[in-house]
Motif scaffolding. Structure first.
Motif, short mmCIF file in Angstrom:
data_model
loop_
_atom_site.label_atom_id
_atom_site.label_comp_id
_atom_site.label_asym_id
_atom_site.label_seq_id
_atom_site.Cartn_x
_atom_site.Cartn_y
_atom_site.Cartn_z
N UNK A 73 28.91 5.76 56.46
CA UNK A 73 28.09 4.94 55.56
C UNK A 73 28.45 3.47 55.59
N UNK A 74 29.45 3.08 56.34
CA UNK A 74 29.91 1.69 56.33
C UNK A 74 28.79 0.70 56.61
N UNK A 75 27.97 0.97 57.62
CA UNK A 75 26.91 0.01 57.97
C UNK A 75 25.81 -0.02 56.92
N UNK A 76 25.59 1.08 56.22
CA UNK A 76 24.64 1.07 55.09
C UNK A 76 25.10 0.05 54.06
N UNK A 77 26.38 0.13 53.69
CA UNK A 77 26.93 -0.78 52.68
C UNK A 77 26.90 -2.21 53.20
N UNK A 78 27.28 -2.40 54.44
CA UNK A 78 27.31 -3.74 55.02
C UNK A 78 25.92 -4.37 55.06
N UNK A 79 24.92 -3.61 55.52
CA UNK A 79 23.55 -4.13 55.55
C UNK A 79 23.04 -4.46 54.16
N UNK A 80 23.51 -3.73 53.16
CA UNK A 80 23.07 -3.94 51.78
C UNK A 80 23.72 -5.16 51.15
N UNK A 81 24.92 -5.51 51.60
CA UNK A 81 25.72 -6.49 50.87
C UNK A 81 26.07 -7.75 51.63
N UNK A 82 26.08 -7.72 52.96
CA UNK A 82 26.55 -8.89 53.70
C UNK A 82 25.61 -10.08 53.49
N UNK A 83 26.18 -11.27 53.49
CA UNK A 83 25.41 -12.50 53.33
C UNK A 83 25.67 -13.43 54.51
#
Length: 317
Positions: free
Chosen positions: A263-273
């Motif tokens: 799930x790491x990339x799910x979280x990253x795509x949701x939160x990265x700026x």
């Protein structure tokens, strides 16, 4: 340069790239790229299929960043158990339980109506709910259930929630699968009505549809400021894999990623700026090719035919 070559080699080799090996070889290059603690404070997130596996792991990861997280589940009792577990692990998090069967278009419409009445905004919508039936199964609307769950329901829900997504750079993340590389876009038989049915093939076909249609989803919602991202988690040890692919799990279990890693990339795509460019296919925080074999490539005409069918099947113009 060396890092990019290693990354590409891992991706094309499949086994090392999709397993925990690929994740841990790529991970050192991300230390400055990790979302900051508290970076999702004030943000509202919906995660479908959040009672187990990748969905639950994504919900935990986003709640740890400070987001208010709505767990969208099909089975209320399992959802309550997951909610209790998350609240025990993250007592300060703001978590909510929602019930919706994403394969049932009428249920999706009712659910969207409830959210439109209750909420004033949604910042991230993660479409993770999944199905992998052993035999051909139809949704209540008469569509093959993997297409209904992975494509029609997510498209409809996102479109109905546009008033809550518009105007604040919201993001939509669809959880796909590397298995889509094995399939061509099923333009002439989207509901898998012909030939010998296999659940794994149906699953991969519907995931190919997600990836092929992502640029068109991006274009549809771009005027609202919404970005659309599709990702695959690699090979993760989830309850869905255990129940649907027991032999695969037995043979590969020492190499499988845990749910949080998947799930790491799910979280990253949701939160990265800032938000990554929309309409692309991601794995391990990097855009990936949509095809590795010419036999799976669709034409633009085929993509548009598929898009027309999907819109009509979901009841959208």
């Amino acid at each position: 340069m060396t890092g990019r070559l290693l990354d590409s080699a891992l991706d094309r080799a499949v086994v090392p790239g999709y397993t925990r090996i690929g994740y841990w070889l790529r991970r050192p290059g991300w230390r400055t790229d990790d979302p900051r603690p508290g970076s999702m404070a004030g943000k509202r997130v919906l995660v479908t299929g959040a009672n187990s596996g990748l969905g639950k792991a994504a919900a935990i990861g986003l709640a740890r960043l400070g987001a208010t997280v709505h767990l969208v589940v099909r089975n209320e009792e399992r959802g309550k158990a997951a909610l209790a577990e998350l609240r025990s692990e993250l007592p300060a998090a703001e978590l909510h339980l929602e019930v919706c069967d994403m394969s049932d278009l009428a249920a999706v419409r009712r659910f969207a109506g409830v959210l439109l009445d209750r909420l004033d905004r949604i910042d991230v919508l993660v479409h993770n709910a999944g199905a992998l039936p052993p035999e051909r199964t139809q949704s209540v609307d008469g569509h093959e259930v993997t297409v209904a769950t992975h494509v029609l329901g997510p498209l409809l829900l996102t479109d109905l929630l546009r008033p809550l997504l518009a105007g604040h750079a919201a993001r939509v993340v669809l959880v796909s699968s590397g298995g889509m590389y094995t399939q061509k876009l099923p333009v002439d038989d989207p509901d898998y009505e012909r030939g010998d049915y296999r659940g794994t093939v149906a699953y991969a076909r519907s995931k190919r549809m997600q990836v092929a249609l992502a640029p068109l989803m991006q274009k549809r919602w771009a005027e609202d400021g919404v970005t659309v991202h599709v990702m695959h988690p690699g090979w993760a040890d989830t309850p869905g894999v255990a129940s649907s692919l027991p032999l695969f799990r037995t043979l590969t279990r020492p190499l499988l990623r845990d749910a949080a890693t998947g799930a790491d990339t799910i979280v990253w795509l949701s939160a990265t700026e800032p938000a990554p460019l929309g309409g692309r296919f991601w794995q391990d925080r990097a855009p990936r090719p949509e095809h590795y074999r010419s036999s799976t490539r669709e034409t633009e005409e085929e993509r548009m035919r598929m898009w027309t069918w999907v819109l009509s099947a979901a009841g959208l113009s």
